[in-house]
Design a protein around this motif. Structure first.
Motif, PDB file in Angstrom:
ATOM      1  N   LEU A 194      20.598 -50.453 -16.239  1.00  0.00           N
ATOM      2  CA  LEU A 194      20.021 -51.527 -17.041  1.00  0.00           C
ATOM      3  C   LEU A 194      19.288 -52.564 -16.186  1.00  0.00           C
ATOM      4  O   LEU A 194      18.817 -53.568 -16.712  1.00  0.00           O
ATOM      5  N   THR A 195      19.187 -52.340 -14.880  1.00  0.00           N
ATOM      6  CA  THR A 195      18.489 -53.270 -13.995  1.00  0.00           C
ATOM      7  C   THR A 195      16.989 -52.980 -13.998  1.00  0.00           C
ATOM      8  O   THR A 195      16.572 -51.859 -14.341  1.00  0.00           O
ATOM      9  N   PRO A 196      16.162 -53.954 -13.609  1.00  0.00           N
ATOM     10  CA  PRO A 196      14.700 -53.761 -13.687  1.00  0.00           C
ATOM     11  C   PRO A 196      14.187 -52.563 -12.899  1.00  0.00           C
ATOM     12  O   PRO A 196      13.409 -51.756 -13.399  1.00  0.00           O
ATOM     13  N   MET A 197      14.621 -52.420 -11.643  1.00  0.00           N
ATOM     14  CA  MET A 197      14.078 -51.352 -10.810  1.00  0.00           C
ATOM     15  C   MET A 197      14.550 -49.986 -11.256  1.00  0.00           C
ATOM     16  O   MET A 197      13.853 -48.985 -11.051  1.00  0.00           O
ATOM     17  N   ALA A 198      15.727 -49.925 -11.892  1.00  0.00           N
ATOM     18  CA  ALA A 198      16.206 -48.650 -12.412  1.00  0.00           C
ATOM     19  C   ALA A 198      15.270 -48.129 -13.501  1.00  0.00           C
ATOM     20  O   ALA A 198      14.982 -46.926 -13.564  1.00  0.00           O
ATOM     21  N   ALA A 199      14.798 -49.030 -14.360  1.00  0.00           N
ATOM     22  CA  ALA A 199      13.859 -48.622 -15.408  1.00  0.00           C
ATOM     23  C   ALA A 199      12.559 -48.112 -14.806  1.00  0.00           C
ATOM     24  O   ALA A 199      12.003 -47.100 -15.248  1.00  0.00           O
ATOM     25  N   VAL A 200      12.068 -48.799 -13.774  1.00  0.00           N
ATOM     26  CA  VAL A 200      10.836 -48.364 -13.108  1.00  0.00           C
ATOM     27  C   VAL A 200      11.038 -47.002 -12.464  1.00  0.00           C
ATOM     28  O   VAL A 200      10.188 -46.101 -12.586  1.00  0.00           O
ATOM     29  N   SER A 201      12.159 -46.800 -11.768  1.00  0.00           N
ATOM     30  CA  SER A 201      12.433 -45.532 -11.084  1.00  0.00           C
ATOM     31  C   SER A 201      12.530 -44.380 -12.083  1.00  0.00           C
ATOM     32  O   SER A 201      11.997 -43.286 -11.829  1.00  0.00           O
ATOM     33  N   ASP A 202      13.216 -44.609 -13.195  1.00  0.00           N
ATOM     34  CA  ASP A 202      13.363 -43.551 -14.195  1.00  0.00           C
ATOM     35  C   ASP A 202      12.006 -43.149 -14.774  1.00  0.00           C
ATOM     36  O   ASP A 202      11.729 -41.960 -14.964  1.00  0.00           O
ATOM     37  N   LEU A 203      11.160 -44.131 -15.064  1.00  0.00           N
ATOM     38  CA  LEU A 203       9.828 -43.814 -15.603  1.00  0.00           C
ATOM     39  C   LEU A 203       8.975 -43.090 -14.574  1.00  0.00           C
ATOM     40  O   LEU A 203       8.228 -42.158 -14.912  1.00  0.00           O
ATOM     41  N   LEU A 204       9.088 -43.495 -13.307  1.00  0.00           N
ATOM     42  CA  LEU A 204       8.337 -42.810 -12.254  1.00  0.00           C
ATOM     43  C   LEU A 204       8.761 -41.351 -12.130  1.00  0.00           C
ATOM     44  O   LEU A 204       7.913 -40.445 -12.061  1.00  0.00           O
ATOM     45  N   ASN A 205      10.064 -41.130 -12.075  1.00  0.00           N
ATOM     46  CA  ASN A 205      10.556 -39.762 -11.925  1.00  0.00           C
ATOM     47  C   ASN A 205      10.230 -38.904 -13.143  1.00  0.00           C
ATOM     48  O   ASN A 205       9.885 -37.726 -13.013  1.00  0.00           O
ATOM     49  N   LEU A 206      10.338 -39.506 -14.328  1.00  0.00           N
ATOM     50  CA  LEU A 206       9.957 -38.763 -15.530  1.00  0.00           C
ATOM     51  C   LEU A 206       8.475 -38.404 -15.512  1.00  0.00           C
ATOM     52  O   LEU A 206       8.082 -37.294 -15.880  1.00  0.00           O
ATOM     53  N   GLY A 207       7.659 -39.363 -15.082  1.00  0.00           N
ATOM     54  CA  GLY A 207       6.225 -39.117 -15.049  1.00  0.00           C
ATOM     55  C   GLY A 207       5.823 -38.074 -14.027  1.00  0.00           C
ATOM     56  O   GLY A 207       4.896 -37.294 -14.260  1.00  0.00           O
ATOM     57  N   TRP A 208       6.521 -38.040 -12.895  1.00  0.00           N
ATOM     58  CA  TRP A 208       6.104 -37.094 -11.848  1.00  0.00           C
ATOM     59  C   TRP A 208       6.812 -35.740 -11.972  1.00  0.00           C
ATOM     60  O   TRP A 208       6.193 -34.695 -11.784  1.00  0.00           O
ATOM     61  N   PHE A 209       8.119 -35.768 -12.258  1.00  0.00           N
ATOM     62  CA  PHE A 209       8.895 -34.526 -12.241  1.00  0.00           C
ATOM     63  C   PHE A 209       9.351 -34.057 -13.627  1.00  0.00           C
ATOM     64  O   PHE A 209       9.779 -32.914 -13.775  1.00  0.00           O
ATOM     65  N   GLY A 210       9.321 -34.949 -14.619  1.00  0.00           N
ATOM     66  CA  GLY A 210       9.830 -34.586 -15.927  1.00  0.00           C
ATOM     67  C   GLY A 210      11.332 -34.730 -16.043  1.00  0.00           C
ATOM     68  O   GLY A 210      11.945 -34.223 -16.986  1.00  0.00           O
ATOM     69  N   THR A 211      11.962 -35.422 -15.091  1.00  0.00           N
ATOM     70  CA  THR A 211      13.402 -35.649 -15.119  1.00  0.00           C
ATOM     71  C   THR A 211      13.712 -36.933 -14.371  1.00  0.00           C
ATOM     72  O   THR A 211      12.939 -37.346 -13.496  1.00  0.00           O
ATOM     73  N   THR A 212      14.844 -37.565 -14.715  1.00  0.00           N
ATOM     74  CA  THR A 212      15.250 -38.785 -14.011  1.00  0.00           C
ATOM     75  C   THR A 212      16.270 -38.501 -12.925  1.00  0.00           C
ATOM     76  O   THR A 212      16.624 -39.396 -12.167  1.00  0.00           O
ATOM     77  N   SER A 213      16.773 -37.260 -12.821  1.00  0.00           N
ATOM     78  CA  SER A 213      17.834 -36.930 -11.868  1.00  0.00           C
ATOM     79  C   SER A 213      17.336 -35.956 -10.816  1.00  0.00           C
ATOM     80  O   SER A 213      17.874 -34.878 -10.633  1.00  0.00           O
TER      81      SER A 213
END
Length: 261
Positions: A194-213
């Motif tokens: 729920l922190t700001p950078m976590a949201a940015v990281s999840d969107l980045l990973n989803l956008g590049w790899f299609g997954t957050t993990s």
């Protein structure tokens, strides 16, 4: 638009004259991620986990140094020199006065994002699954940290004090790394998400790899396609919007336009 253009052009000029802020804005976000990508590429090729780490480091340095710390210093300095107070006596609205200094940071965010994206592709890091989510992560993250800069400036007397008052936000940003979420207990990981950078990281990973993990052994197997990434992006996008809205509301009531008496 003419007023915004004039304010933004003036801020671009002042940014170019300040070597420290210019170094933080252009060099800091680029050097470490690109070095990591080059070294990883020489050691046997880029892995998804390596690319993800480099992208997260890039986003962290970009949003913290180019956007947050730069704008915090600008707002504190302009207020201390009574520039903001004088601007309010003219034609500019409050929103234009506050957005003017942020425009250079937003444009440089997009420019540096394109540069790092091209470097990743050239070095063999693959191509993004959803460019829209990557752009949303960087632009939304820039808006979020700009709003946090407005709040922090309320209790920052001058540019020198920004080195101290910025520490809580910087630590909060570092807390949102997906690498940290992989090692902390699941109960804490849900809070960190729920922190700001976590949201940015999840969107980045989803956008590049299609997954957050991406860091997990099974993360790549769980990746989704272009259309499905929008559904997966709902939670991080909502977290980002909540931080932006809440920060703007707080800034509207606590932002100071002139130095404390």
């Amino acid at each position: 638009m003419s007023t915004m253009t004039a304010l933004s052009r003036a801020e671009f000029t002042l940014l170019g004259r300040n070597r420290v802020l210019l170094f933080n804005a252009l060099v800091m976000p680029l050097v470490l991620p690109i070095v990591l990508l080059v070294v990883a590429g020489r050691d046997g090729g880029l892995t998804d986990a390596g690319v993800s780490a480099a992208l997260e480091i890039f986003a962290l340095f970009l949003l913290v140094f180019l956007v947050y710390y730069n704008l915090l210093s600008v707002y504190a300095t302009r207020r201390d020199e009574l520039v903001l107070k004088r601007l309010r006596t003219g034609e500019s609205t409050d929103a234009q006065i506050l957005l003017g200094p942020a425009v250079p940071s937003f444009l440089l965010t997009l420019l540096l994002g394109v540069i790092v994206g091209v470097v990743v592709v050239v070095l063999g890091g693959g191509t993004p699954v959803n460019v829209v989510l990557i752009a949303a992560a960087l632009v939304g993250g820039a808006a979020l940290f700009a709003a946090l800069a407005l709040i922090t400036s309320a209790f920052t007397r001058n540019a020198e004090a920004a080195q101290i008052t910025s520490l809580p936000v910087i630590l909060l940003a570092m807390l949102g790394s997906s690498l940290l979420r992989d090692v902390v207990p699941e109960s804490l990981a849900d809070v960190v998400a729920l922190t700001p950078m976590a949201a940015v990281s999840d969107l980045l990973n989803l956008g590049w790899f299609g997954t957050t993990s991406v860091g997990d052994a099974t993360g790549v197997a769980d990746s989704v396609g272009f259309a499905s990434t929008f559904a997966e992006a709902g939670q991080p996008a909502l977290v980002m919007f909540a931080w932006i809205a809440g920060s703007v509301l707080i800034a509207r009531t606590h932002f100071r336009w002139e130095p404390r008496s």
